[in-house]
Design a protein around this motif. Structure first.
Motif, PDB file in Angstrom:
ATOM      1  N   PHE A 127       0.865  -1.185   0.000  1.00 31.39           N
ATOM      2  CA  PHE A 127       0.000   0.000   0.000  1.00 31.39           C
ATOM      3  C   PHE A 127       0.894   1.225   0.000  1.00 31.39           C
ATOM      4  O   PHE A 127       1.946   1.237   0.640  1.00 31.39           O
ATOM      5  CB  PHE A 127      -0.904   0.023   1.239  1.00 31.39           C
ATOM      6  N   HIS A 128       0.476   2.244  -0.730  1.00 29.57           N
ATOM      7  CA  HIS A 128       1.297   3.452  -0.830  1.00 29.57           C
ATOM      8  C   HIS A 128       0.402   4.680  -0.785  1.00 29.57           C
ATOM      9  O   HIS A 128      -0.647   4.696  -1.421  1.00 29.57           O
ATOM     10  CB  HIS A 128       2.073   3.400  -2.163  1.00 29.57           C
ATOM     11  N   ALA A 129       0.787   5.675  -0.019  1.00 27.50           N
ATOM     12  CA  ALA A 129       0.041   6.938  -0.025  1.00 27.50           C
ATOM     13  C   ALA A 129       1.027   8.089   0.045  1.00 27.50           C
ATOM     14  O   ALA A 129       2.072   8.003   0.701  1.00 27.50           O
ATOM     15  CB  ALA A 129      -0.917   6.991   1.151  1.00 27.50           C
ATOM     16  N   THR A 130       0.687   9.162  -0.653  1.00 31.38           N
ATOM     17  CA  THR A 130       1.577  10.333  -0.679  1.00 31.38           C
ATOM     18  C   THR A 130       1.041  11.403   0.271  1.00 31.38           C
ATOM     19  O   THR A 130      -0.150  11.432   0.592  1.00 31.38           O
ATOM     20  CB  THR A 130       1.660  10.931  -2.098  1.00 31.38           C
ATOM     21  N   ASP A 131       1.941  12.286   0.695  1.00 30.10           N
ATOM     22  CA  ASP A 131       1.564  13.444   1.530  1.00 30.10           C
ATOM     23  C   ASP A 131       0.755  13.051   2.759  1.00 30.10           C
ATOM     24  O   ASP A 131      -0.244  13.688   3.089  1.00 30.10           O
ATOM     25  CB  ASP A 131       0.753  14.462   0.710  1.00 30.10           C
ATOM     26  N   VAL A 132       1.172  12.008   3.423  1.00 33.78           N
ATOM     27  CA  VAL A 132       0.485  11.611   4.658  1.00 33.78           C
ATOM     28  C   VAL A 132       0.997  12.505   5.785  1.00 33.78           C
ATOM     29  O   VAL A 132       2.196  12.722   5.940  1.00 33.78           O
ATOM     30  CB  VAL A 132       0.791  10.131   5.003  1.00 33.78           C
ATOM     31  N   LEU A 133       0.065  13.007   6.552  1.00 30.67           N
ATOM     32  CA  LEU A 133       0.426  13.910   7.647  1.00 30.67           C
ATOM     33  C   LEU A 133       0.983  13.086   8.813  1.00 30.67           C
ATOM     34  O   LEU A 133       0.311  12.208   9.332  1.00 30.67           O
ATOM     35  CB  LEU A 133      -0.853  14.609   8.078  1.00 30.67           C
ATOM     36  N   ILE A 134       2.243  13.379   9.204  1.00 32.83           N
ATOM     37  CA  ILE A 134       2.796  12.595  10.315  1.00 32.83           C
ATOM     38  C   ILE A 134       3.080  13.443  11.556  1.00 32.83           C
ATOM     39  O   ILE A 134       3.668  12.973  12.521  1.00 32.83           O
ATOM     40  CB  ILE A 134       4.055  11.799   9.895  1.00 32.83           C
ATOM     41  N   SER A 135       2.686  14.716  11.503  1.00 38.01           N
ATOM     42  CA  SER A 135       2.832  15.527  12.719  1.00 38.01           C
ATOM     43  C   SER A 135       1.791  16.635  12.729  1.00 38.01           C
ATOM     44  O   SER A 135       1.176  16.924  11.703  1.00 38.01           O
ATOM     45  CB  SER A 135       4.215  16.157  12.781  1.00 38.01           C
ATOM     46  N   GLU A 136       1.616  17.231  13.883  1.00 36.41           N
ATOM     47  CA  GLU A 136       0.764  18.415  13.976  1.00 36.41           C
ATOM     48  C   GLU A 136       1.602  19.616  13.531  1.00 36.41           C
ATOM     49  O   GLU A 136       2.816  19.502  13.350  1.00 36.41           O
ATOM     50  CB  GLU A 136       0.286  18.606  15.416  1.00 36.41           C
ATOM     51  N   ASN A 157       4.391  24.654  10.209  1.00 38.76           N
ATOM     52  CA  ASN A 157       4.763  23.649   9.218  1.00 38.76           C
ATOM     53  C   ASN A 157       4.152  22.312   9.602  1.00 38.76           C
ATOM     54  O   ASN A 157       4.235  21.902  10.746  1.00 38.76           O
ATOM     55  CB  ASN A 157       6.287  23.477   9.174  1.00 38.76           C
ATOM     56  N   LEU A 158       3.564  21.680   8.628  1.00 40.84           N
ATOM     57  CA  LEU A 158       3.046  20.334   8.867  1.00 40.84           C
ATOM     58  C   LEU A 158       4.007  19.358   8.208  1.00 40.84           C
ATOM     59  O   LEU A 158       4.414  19.567   7.075  1.00 40.84           O
ATOM     60  CB  LEU A 158       1.659  20.185   8.252  1.00 40.84           C
ATOM     61  N   LEU A 159       4.386  18.320   8.934  1.00 37.97           N
ATOM     62  CA  LEU A 159       5.325  17.365   8.366  1.00 37.97           C
ATOM     63  C   LEU A 159       4.555  16.310   7.591  1.00 37.97           C
ATOM     64  O   LEU A 159       3.666  15.650   8.141  1.00 37.97           O
ATOM     65  CB  LEU A 159       6.130  16.728   9.507  1.00 37.97           C
ATOM     66  N   LYS A 160       4.907  16.163   6.319  1.00 38.74           N
ATOM     67  CA  LYS A 160       4.229  15.178   5.486  1.00 38.74           C
ATOM     68  C   LYS A 160       5.232  14.184   4.932  1.00 38.74           C
ATOM     69  O   LYS A 160       6.414  14.492   4.819  1.00 38.74           O
ATOM     70  CB  LYS A 160       3.525  15.872   4.320  1.00 38.74           C
ATOM     71  N   ALA A 161       4.748  13.014   4.587  1.00 38.93           N
ATOM     72  CA  ALA A 161       5.658  11.989   4.073  1.00 38.93           C
ATOM     73  C   ALA A 161       4.920  11.093   3.098  1.00 38.93           C
ATOM     74  O   ALA A 161       3.696  11.001   3.127  1.00 38.93           O
ATOM     75  CB  ALA A 161       6.189  11.150   5.234  1.00 38.93           C
ATOM     76  N   ASP A 162       5.698  10.415   2.236  1.00 40.12           N
ATOM     77  CA  ASP A 162       5.150   9.318   1.442  1.00 40.12           C
ATOM     78  C   ASP A 162       5.364   8.058   2.262  1.00 40.12           C
ATOM     79  O   ASP A 162       6.466   7.845   2.771  1.00 40.12           O
ATOM     80  CB  ASP A 162       5.907   9.169   0.118  1.00 40.12           C
ATOM     81  N   ILE A 163       4.345   7.247   2.381  1.00 39.83           N
ATOM     82  CA  ILE A 163       4.500   6.030   3.184  1.00 39.83           C
ATOM     83  C   ILE A 163       4.194   4.801   2.335  1.00 39.83           C
ATOM     84  O   ILE A 163       3.139   4.712   1.698  1.00 39.83           O
ATOM     85  CB  ILE A 163       3.603   6.043   4.442  1.00 39.83           C
ATOM     86  N   TYR A 164       5.163   3.896   2.320  1.00 39.97           N
ATOM     87  CA  TYR A 164       5.052   2.639   1.561  1.00 39.97           C
ATOM     88  C   TYR A 164       4.957   1.504   2.562  1.00 39.97           C
ATOM     89  O   TYR A 164       5.781   1.406   3.459  1.00 39.97           O
ATOM     90  CB  TYR A 164       6.298   2.417   0.690  1.00 39.97           C
ATOM     91  N   TRP A 165       3.961   0.647   2.372  1.00 45.97           N
ATOM     92  CA  TRP A 165       3.822  -0.523   3.242  1.00 45.97           C
ATOM     93  C   TRP A 165       3.997  -1.762   2.367  1.00 45.97           C
ATOM     94  O   TRP A 165       3.170  -2.018   1.482  1.00 45.97           O
ATOM     95  CB  TRP A 165       2.436  -0.494   3.884  1.00 45.97           C
ATOM     96  N   LEU A 166       5.087  -2.480   2.564  1.00 51.74           N
ATOM     97  CA  LEU A 166       5.330  -3.721   1.826  1.00 51.74           C
ATOM     98  C   LEU A 166       4.836  -4.853   2.713  1.00 51.74           C
ATOM     99  O   LEU A 166       5.443  -5.162   3.749  1.00 51.74           O
ATOM    100  CB  LEU A 166       6.829  -3.884   1.522  1.00 51.74           C
ATOM    101  N   PHE A 167       3.701  -5.429   2.325  1.00 54.10           N
ATOM    102  CA  PHE A 167       3.065  -6.441   3.170  1.00 54.10           C
ATOM    103  C   PHE A 167       3.964  -7.669   3.283  1.00 54.10           C
ATOM    104  O   PHE A 167       4.571  -8.068   2.287  1.00 54.10           O
ATOM    105  CB  PHE A 167       1.722  -6.878   2.590  1.00 54.10           C
ATOM    106  N   PRO A 168       4.075  -8.307   4.448  1.00 54.40           N
ATOM    107  CA  PRO A 168       3.278  -7.936   5.605  1.00 54.40           C
ATOM    108  C   PRO A 168       3.962  -6.974   6.579  1.00 54.40           C
ATOM    109  O   PRO A 168       3.269  -6.328   7.342  1.00 54.40           O
ATOM    110  CB  PRO A 168       3.079  -9.283   6.305  1.00 54.40           C
TER     111      PRO A 168
END
Ligand code: FES
Length: 387
Positions: free
Chosen positions: A242-251, A257-268
């Motif tokens: 699963f992959h999503a871009t610009d995921v908010l990882i901080s307040e 500034n809001l910290l954003k990241a791309d997060i890749y989940w290589l199952f499992p």
């Protein structure tokens, strides 16, 4: 004892391989419930996971940066199987089952049969917690510690398939599995694994998480603000990631500034968080039905941070957020399982409103209900023709 597949995976008359048990969890997104509560609580279900998931998937166990020198050894318990990967003379990696698969006795002691990994100072095996990477420069080659893993003739140990994706080391206990590249061929090209290999490993640390391992990955994406960013087109795929871009990882910080990241989940079990300044990855490892280990690595993308071997504060905050999100979700699944719970009595379960969690639970449901051919009633790894 080692759980034999021909005994079945049945608890209170319920056969956990029955596809009907998961039909509400694989409905369309928005109508799908979470997985049945036994999948977060039951020892028998974790035996099923061991047989169908941990022994038949590509499992991330660490990075090449952690075993840079000849003889360095990376231990990792995959399901109930104690194994290691070692750096060889020619620089390549070799995977093997540890010499001790249980504590040196003919049978597994009762305290090691509960599903909770024990802390054992005597040996390292499929029922105990792993120790950290063993570096030859720290302990030497011919030491009792090394012998616990290798025995006196390592060539006689059962082999394990090892492949790498950039710096990430994966193992597969199924001798008939497809290759690692085939398994993850559909991962977006926006992540360049080779470039991660060239980054400095800033630090690697372990964190405890008070929840079942399956609840952790979804927590990386779990924020109201993230919902609109997660791509719905992923849902139709029969996917291994699963992959999503610009995921908010901080307040927001003081500068808004809001910290954003791309997060890749290589199952499992591998999550990679790509921020502006760091690559932060987490390898998930269950240590009991309600506890897990987050094995975190932080790679530095930024030359200016050289020499700093601590976890950046924003990443530490994110890990704390993951720990608290998963704990609350674990508490929900615990309440559902109580005999007085209205969900249990009315046979209704909460909906899975996290898209990453939904895609992953479809993968789990499919994996644990897939039927395999058994050549004989022994664990899969003993089929290994190389042995
Ligand atoms: S069998 Fe108990 S620690 Fe290995």
């Amino acid at each position: 004892m080692v759980y034999h597949p021909d005994l079945g995976y049945v608890e209170n008359g319920i056969d956990f391989t029955d596809t009907g048990l998961y039909k509400t969890a694989i409905r369309d997104f928005g109508q799908a419930t979470i997985l049945p509560s036994f999948s977060y609580q039951s020892k028998i279900f974790s035996d099923l996971e061991d047989e169908k998931l941990w022994t038949r998937s590509w499992i991330a166990i660490g990075t090449t940066h952690q075993i840079p020198n000849i003889g360095d050894l990376l231990p990792f318990t995959v399901g109930r199987h104690g194994l290691h990967v070692q750096r060889q003379e020619d620089g390549s990696l070799i995977g093997r089952f540890n010499k001790a698969q249980h504590g040196g006795c003919r049978a597994i002691p009762a305290q090691c049969q509960t599903g909770k990994k024990t802390k054992c100072s005597f040996t390292s095996c499929g029922y105990s917690r792993d120790r950290q990477t063993i570096r030859v420069e720290e302990i030497g080659e011919n030491t009792p510690t090394m012998h616990q893993y290798l025995g006196l003739i390592p060539e006689r140990l059962l082999p394990v398939k090892v492949e790498t994706l950039g710096p990430y080391i994966f193992v597969n206990l199924d001798p008939d599995s497809k290759s690692l590249n085939e398994e993850f061929s559909s991962i977006p090209e926006s992540i360049d694994f080779n470039s991660i290999t060239n980054l400095d490993l800033q630090t690697d640390q372990w964190f405890e998480c008070a929840s079942n391992w399956k609840l952790i990955g979804r927590a990386f994406y779990d924020s109201d603000n993230n919902k609109q960013n997660l791509e719905v087109k992923e849902l139709s795929q029969d996917t291994t990631h699963f992959h999503a871009t610009d995921v908010l990882i901080s307040e927001a910080d003081n500068n808004d500034n809001l910290l954003k990241a791309d997060i890749y989940w290589l199952f499992p079990n591998l999550l990679i968080v790509d921020t502006l300044t760091h690559i932060f990855s987490v390898i998930l490892q269950p240590t009991s039905m309600q506890e897990s280990l987050l094995r975190a690595c932080v790679f530095n993308k930024n030359d200016t941070d050289q020499g700093n071997d601590s976890i950046p504060k924003e990443i530490l905050n994110f890990i704390e957020l993951i720990q608290s999100r998963t704990k609350s979700f674990q508490d929900i699944t615990g309440k559902i399982n109580s005999p007085s719970s209205s969900e249990l009595n009315n046979k209704t379960m909460p909906l899975e409103n996290n898209i990453a969690g939904y895609v992953f639970q479809k993968y789990v449901a499919k994996t644990v209900t897939t039927m395999h051919e058994y050549y004989w009633n022994a664990p899969l790894f003993t089929n290994n023709p190389v042995a």
